[in-house]
Design an enzyme around this catalytic site. Sequence first.
Site, PDB file in Angstrom:
ATOM      1  N   PRO C 107       0.806  -1.222   0.000  1.00  0.00           N
ATOM      2  CG  PRO C 107      -0.773  -1.525   1.667  1.00  0.00           C
ATOM      3  CD  PRO C 107       0.491  -2.102   1.118  1.00  0.00           C
ATOM      4  CB  THR C 108       0.450   4.432  -1.908  1.00  0.00           C
ATOM      5  OG1 THR C 108       0.632   3.736  -3.120  1.00  0.00           O
ATOM      6  CG2 THR C 108       1.140   5.778  -1.970  1.00  0.00           C
ATOM      7  N   GLY C 109       1.742   4.778   1.185  1.00  0.00           N
ATOM      8  CA  GLY C 109       1.522   5.375   2.502  1.00  0.00           C
ATOM      9  C   GLY C 109       1.939   4.416   3.581  1.00  0.00           C
ATOM     10  CB  CYS C 110       2.994   0.944   3.504  1.00  0.00           C
ATOM     11  SG  CYS C 110       2.954  -0.368   4.711  1.00  0.00           S
ATOM     12  CB  ILE C 111       5.850   5.315   6.566  1.00  0.00           C
ATOM     13  CG1 ILE C 111       4.706   6.146   5.958  1.00  0.00           C
ATOM     14  CG2 ILE C 111       7.126   6.121   6.511  1.00  0.00           C
ATOM     15  CD1 ILE C 111       4.136   7.148   6.914  1.00  0.00           C
TER      16      ILE C 111
END
Lengths: 132, 99, 111
Positions: C107-111
């Site tokens: 997922p994008t925003g998975c830091i």
Amino acid sequence: MSDMMDDMDGGEGVVKKFMFVNRKAPHGTVYALEGLEVVLISAAFDQDVSMVFTDDGVYELIKGMNTKGIEVKDFSKTYRALEGYDIEKLYVEKESMDARGLTEDDLIVDVTVLDSGEMASLMAEQDVVISF
Amino acid sequence: MLHIVNKSATERNSLESCLRMATKGSAVLLIEDAVYAATQGSAAAAKVQAAMADVQIYALGPDLDARGMAARVLDGVKVVDYGGFVDLVTEHNSCQSWL
Amino acid sequence: MPMVEVAGKSFEVDEEGYLTNLADWTKEIADYLAKEEKVEMSESHWEVVNFLREYYEEYQIAPAVRVLTKAVAKKLGPDKGNNKYLYELFPYGPAKQACKIAGLPKPTGCI
């Protein structure tokens, strides 16, 4: 670890005004896509985020892209997901649209159209401005 | 001579320089972000239209499609696919890419 | 890139085990990826996995978990659109695990 980040919702952190300025056409360079990803990540921090589209950046929002022929991802669809990320402040500069023969009807998402003067004031109000 | 331009005319001056140097009878192929210049209402459209008196302008179809611009192409601009791109390169003695 | 073999065919995955090509995905691959994640697929699991694939088709991204939760609530109701329900199905994070099983990128925003 987005899962952990998201569990921290509702914290009493400081909220700053962040503006992401998009000035590049999509596909030709990686700026547009990278900028969008940064915005999506920024959503995890519960800040006051606005996105601005000026100059060739307005081309990022054109409806009806079909990227099959150039074999890249059509990330124009992703702008429609921004609402789900609570990023709802999208601004487009009128002068940039006019210079490209575009109107609001050509865009894939609902935006607020501002003239350069209004855009300048909005920009001046920000705590942080990041340009792509 | 075939001139190839890949930068947006509203961000760089490569198309402008190219059109200044393109001699009568030569061809200009717009690819990638340069295709916006061949669309109606674009700030560069007038220059492209004026240039068409002396040179043939081509635009790469897949790049127009990818940018949602296929329906806005200026009259007189010939849209080519990748096969047409190759043909243009082979039909001309030389080829210059305006980076 | 590492390869995995499912039903006699091999597929490329990244260093973290996410499928490289979305188009390669099949139910059999999902079952394989679920096994790797030690998730036993029930109908409820499939519902979330299928939801994620639809979400990706529409928006071209894998959603962050809170976006997923909200979207599931909207589509499948609040009984399912909450952290408790989704974490019970995917204990190591619904966004991460369910996305992997659905064949989506991380997922994008998975830091």
